[in-house]
Design a protein around this motif. Sequence first.
Motif, PDB file in Angstrom:
ATOM      1  N   ALA A 236      -7.831  -0.673   3.069  1.00 43.44           N
ATOM      2  CA  ALA A 236      -7.876  -1.012   4.490  1.00 43.44           C
ATOM      3  C   ALA A 236      -8.564  -2.362   4.702  1.00 43.44           C
ATOM      4  O   ALA A 236      -8.119  -3.184   5.511  1.00 43.44           O
ATOM      5  CB  ALA A 236      -8.605   0.086   5.265  1.00 43.44           C
ATOM      6  N   TYR A 237      -9.652  -2.592   3.973  1.00 39.07           N
ATOM      7  CA  TYR A 237     -10.362  -3.871   4.081  1.00 39.07           C
ATOM      8  C   TYR A 237      -9.430  -5.015   3.691  1.00 39.07           C
ATOM      9  O   TYR A 237      -9.390  -6.062   4.365  1.00 39.07           O
ATOM     10  CB  TYR A 237     -11.588  -3.853   3.174  1.00 39.07           C
ATOM     11  CG  TYR A 237     -12.426  -5.109   3.243  1.00 39.07           C
ATOM     12  CD1 TYR A 237     -13.451  -5.236   4.178  1.00 39.07           C
ATOM     13  CD2 TYR A 237     -12.205  -6.177   2.367  1.00 39.07           C
ATOM     14  CE1 TYR A 237     -14.223  -6.400   4.252  1.00 39.07           C
ATOM     15  CE2 TYR A 237     -12.969  -7.335   2.430  1.00 39.07           C
ATOM     16  CZ  TYR A 237     -13.970  -7.437   3.368  1.00 39.07           C
ATOM     17  OH  TYR A 237     -14.721  -8.587   3.428  1.00 39.07           O
ATOM     18  N   SER A 238      -8.679  -4.833   2.603  1.00 42.45           N
ATOM     19  CA  SER A 238      -7.758  -5.897   2.177  1.00 42.45           C
ATOM     20  C   SER A 238      -6.663  -6.100   3.214  1.00 42.45           C
ATOM     21  O   SER A 238      -6.217  -7.230   3.442  1.00 42.45           O
ATOM     22  CB  SER A 238      -7.156  -5.571   0.807  1.00 42.45           C
ATOM     23  OG  SER A 238      -6.215  -4.514   0.884  1.00 42.45           O
ATOM     24  N   ALA A 239      -6.217  -5.015   3.869  1.00 40.69           N
ATOM     25  CA  ALA A 239      -5.198  -5.147   4.912  1.00 40.69           C
ATOM     26  C   ALA A 239      -5.731  -5.972   6.080  1.00 40.69           C
ATOM     27  O   ALA A 239      -5.037  -6.840   6.617  1.00 40.69           O
ATOM     28  CB  ALA A 239      -4.743  -3.769   5.390  1.00 40.69           C
ATOM     29  N   THR A 240      -6.988  -5.713   6.488  1.00 38.04           N
ATOM     30  CA  THR A 240      -7.588  -6.507   7.557  1.00 38.04           C
ATOM     31  C   THR A 240      -7.709  -7.967   7.136  1.00 38.04           C
ATOM     32  O   THR A 240      -7.398  -8.887   7.903  1.00 38.04           O
ATOM     33  CB  THR A 240      -8.981  -5.953   7.915  1.00 38.04           C
ATOM     34  OG1 THR A 240      -8.859  -4.602   8.354  1.00 38.04           O
ATOM     35  CG2 THR A 240      -9.631  -6.770   9.027  1.00 38.04           C
ATOM     36  N   TRP A 241      -8.158  -8.194   5.905  1.00 38.55           N
ATOM     37  CA  TRP A 241      -8.327  -9.558   5.389  1.00 38.55           C
ATOM     38  C   TRP A 241      -7.003 -10.314   5.399  1.00 38.55           C
ATOM     39  O   TRP A 241      -6.960 -11.520   5.671  1.00 38.55           O
ATOM     40  CB  TRP A 241      -8.890  -9.480   3.970  1.00 38.55           C
ATOM     41  CG  TRP A 241      -9.281 -10.806   3.388  1.00 38.55           C
ATOM     42  CD1 TRP A 241      -8.475 -11.689   2.740  1.00 38.55           C
ATOM     43  CD2 TRP A 241     -10.591 -11.406   3.387  1.00 38.55           C
ATOM     44  NE1 TRP A 241      -9.180 -12.790   2.326  1.00 38.55           N
ATOM     45  CE2 TRP A 241     -10.483 -12.646   2.723  1.00 38.55           C
ATOM     46  CE3 TRP A 241     -11.830 -11.005   3.871  1.00 38.55           C
ATOM     47  CZ2 TRP A 241     -11.581 -13.489   2.531  1.00 38.55           C
ATOM     48  CZ3 TRP A 241     -12.907 -11.844   3.688  1.00 38.55           C
ATOM     49  CH2 TRP A 241     -12.786 -13.068   3.026  1.00 38.55           C
ATOM     50  N   LEU A 242      -5.894  -9.605   5.127  1.00 37.41           N
ATOM     51  CA  LEU A 242      -4.584 -10.242   5.047  1.00 37.41           C
ATOM     52  C   LEU A 242      -3.843 -10.240   6.383  1.00 37.41           C
ATOM     53  O   LEU A 242      -2.675 -10.603   6.438  1.00 37.41           O
ATOM     54  CB  LEU A 242      -3.738  -9.536   3.979  1.00 37.41           C
ATOM     55  CG  LEU A 242      -4.248  -9.681   2.543  1.00 37.41           C
ATOM     56  CD1 LEU A 242      -3.471  -8.775   1.596  1.00 37.41           C
ATOM     57  CD2 LEU A 242      -4.172 -11.125   2.078  1.00 37.41           C
ATOM     58  N   GLY A 243      -4.556  -9.829   7.449  1.00 39.80           N
ATOM     59  CA  GLY A 243      -3.961  -9.951   8.773  1.00 39.80           C
ATOM     60  C   GLY A 243      -3.212  -8.744   9.274  1.00 39.80           C
ATOM     61  O   GLY A 243      -2.335  -8.868  10.136  1.00 39.80           O
ATOM     62  N   HIS A 244      -3.536  -7.527   8.758  1.00 39.57           N
ATOM     63  CA  HIS A 244      -2.871  -6.305   9.209  1.00 39.57           C
ATOM     64  C   HIS A 244      -3.901  -5.269   9.672  1.00 39.57           C
ATOM     65  O   HIS A 244      -4.002  -4.173   9.123  1.00 39.57           O
ATOM     66  CB  HIS A 244      -2.017  -5.719   8.086  1.00 39.57           C
ATOM     67  CG  HIS A 244      -1.009  -6.676   7.527  1.00 39.57           C
ATOM     68  ND1 HIS A 244       0.136  -7.026   8.201  1.00 39.57           N
ATOM     69  CD2 HIS A 244      -0.988  -7.394   6.373  1.00 39.57           C
ATOM     70  CE1 HIS A 244       0.829  -7.895   7.493  1.00 39.57           C
ATOM     71  NE2 HIS A 244       0.164  -8.139   6.371  1.00 39.57           N
ATOM     72  N   PRO A 245      -4.698  -5.595  10.707  1.00 36.53           N
ATOM     73  CA  PRO A 245      -5.772  -4.687  11.109  1.00 36.53           C
ATOM     74  C   PRO A 245      -5.285  -3.354  11.653  1.00 36.53           C
ATOM     75  O   PRO A 245      -5.971  -2.336  11.501  1.00 36.53           O
ATOM     76  CB  PRO A 245      -6.527  -5.484  12.177  1.00 36.53           C
ATOM     77  CG  PRO A 245      -5.539  -6.472  12.695  1.00 36.53           C
ATOM     78  CD  PRO A 245      -4.679  -6.828  11.521  1.00 36.53           C
ATOM     79  N   ARG A 246      -4.126  -3.321  12.306  1.00 40.89           N
ATOM     80  CA  ARG A 246      -3.625  -2.059  12.832  1.00 40.89           C
ATOM     81  C   ARG A 246      -3.381  -1.057  11.714  1.00 40.89           C
ATOM     82  O   ARG A 246      -3.705   0.134  11.837  1.00 40.89           O
ATOM     83  CB  ARG A 246      -2.346  -2.303  13.642  1.00 40.89           C
ATOM     84  CG  ARG A 246      -1.644  -1.033  14.124  1.00 40.89           C
ATOM     85  CD  ARG A 246      -2.544  -0.153  14.970  1.00 40.89           C
ATOM     86  NE  ARG A 246      -3.013  -0.847  16.167  1.00 40.89           N
ATOM     87  CZ  ARG A 246      -3.980  -0.395  16.936  1.00 40.89           C
ATOM     88  NH1 ARG A 246      -4.617   0.725  16.618  1.00 40.89           N
ATOM     89  NH2 ARG A 246      -4.345  -1.069  18.012  1.00 40.89           N
ATOM     90  N   ASP A 247      -2.804  -1.525  10.617  1.00 39.64           N
ATOM     91  CA  ASP A 247      -2.586  -0.644   9.468  1.00 39.64           C
ATOM     92  C   ASP A 247      -3.914  -0.198   8.871  1.00 39.64           C
ATOM     93  O   ASP A 247      -4.050   0.940   8.409  1.00 39.64           O
ATOM     94  CB  ASP A 247      -1.734  -1.348   8.415  1.00 39.64           C
ATOM     95  CG  ASP A 247      -0.346  -1.669   8.927  1.00 39.64           C
ATOM     96  OD1 ASP A 247       0.430  -0.736   9.157  1.00 39.64           O
ATOM     97  OD2 ASP A 247      -0.053  -2.856   9.137  1.00 39.64           O
ATOM     98  N   ALA A 248      -4.896  -1.090   8.873  1.00 39.22           N
ATOM     99  CA  ALA A 248      -6.223  -0.720   8.364  1.00 39.22           C
ATOM    100  C   ALA A 248      -6.819   0.416   9.172  1.00 39.22           C
ATOM    101  O   ALA A 248      -7.408   1.354   8.610  1.00 39.22           O
ATOM    102  CB  ALA A 248      -7.150  -1.941   8.399  1.00 39.22           C
ATOM    103  N   VAL A 249      -6.683   0.367  10.494  1.00 40.27           N
ATOM    104  CA  VAL A 249      -7.198   1.445  11.347  1.00 40.27           C
ATOM    105  C   VAL A 249      -6.523   2.767  10.994  1.00 40.27           C
ATOM    106  O   VAL A 249      -7.180   3.815  10.878  1.00 40.27           O
ATOM    107  CB  VAL A 249      -6.996   1.105  12.839  1.00 40.27           C
ATOM    108  CG1 VAL A 249      -7.335   2.302  13.724  1.00 40.27           C
ATOM    109  CG2 VAL A 249      -7.853  -0.089  13.240  1.00 40.27           C
TER     110      VAL A 249
END
Length: 427
Positions: A236-249
């Motif tokens: 999830a952290y990597s998803a936020t870092w790569l610009g996908h915060p909704r998926d991280a949530v």
Amino acid sequence: MDKLARHLNLAAARRGLRACADRSRIYRWEHGRVGAPSDLYQELLADVFGVAVEHVRAAGWPWWLPAYDHPLPFNPAGARAAHTEALVELDRPDRRTFLALTTGSLVGMAATWASVEPERLAGALAGHGVDEGLLTWLENSVNTLPALSNTSPQECVDLLSAAMRATISLLDTARYDEPTGRRLCTVLAQAAQCNAWRHFDQARHASAQRHWRTALHAAHAADDRDLGAGILSDLAYSATWLGHPRDAVDILTHARARTRHATARSLLDVRRARALAALHDSTGTTRALSEAEHQLERGHSRTAPAWVAWMSPADLAVDAGRCWLDLDNPQRAAAALDEGLCLLDPTRERTRAIMLTYRAHTALANHHLDAAVADTRSALDTALSTGASRCLDLVRDTLRTSLKPYRNTPIVRDLHSYARHSLDAMA
């Protein structure tokens, strides 16, 4: 990215064409900053990656890329496939790919993990019994190696890779009872998780995700729900870092439901806060940070799982600072980052480089150019000492974008000159 650009230009030259691929163009493709590459560039990419043009046309961008694959099932066959994938990954150099899994697939993997109970491990396999001394040595090594990553990152990667190979070999060929099998799976999960972070720090995101997937399957087989949740929080952290915060949530929602230890819940909550802040959800961010602080106070370092024992008030402060920065509250961000830098363990230089970069952004938001330049320079020096591409890219982005409006001021010109010489010396 530089290597891929060079190969694209060579592929064009073989066709008698001239391409203008460079690091910046590939960065924009990789991070979704522009639309799909032109048909010509997609054909050149397919040439470099060895993908048939017919598949490119049939699947479309970005689904034809070799990096896009599907989650493995959480059963013995899926675990064996994850072992094979890990061994292949360990035995070949990283090939630049855009993402190992689609963000939707990451969420699907998290949902499946949260609902499937681990099957009992097979009692005995053909081969020799697992030696208790070797198993204890592997456990101790995997628990102590992460500290080596701060001073000798490459040696750490090499030793973790060796531990992964040895553990996979034991799991696949040795004879052991169920408790021993769970211990072996835990060793593999921890080694793969730690190695994933080393790849993530070097911006090798496809390799990082494959290591995290191996780790998640191993943690599931070990029936270690906290470790599995922690691995999902890494994804999830990597998803936020790569610009996908909704998926991280979404990933963190699945992971949080099965987390047991308070310190582990604190980590998931602070990473949820980061994703919500990126989505500009002020209320959700505030609640997540408050819950993270509450859980961290409830947790005890003596009982915290080894993989999250590093979690501290300093880590909470740095993530809170980034959250407030994303929510356009630079004063609150500066206070949190100042606190985090005072509390941070001096050996954690990668985290320090990131914190200094964030603090430079808060200084700019507060119209303190001198402080921003000083923090950016310190962040650059610290990032160079670690060699972590992730940290260096963050500093480069600050130089190229955040400080761009001030590029004609003497102190910023001096900083750019210093950065060029420092980066050239490293190269």
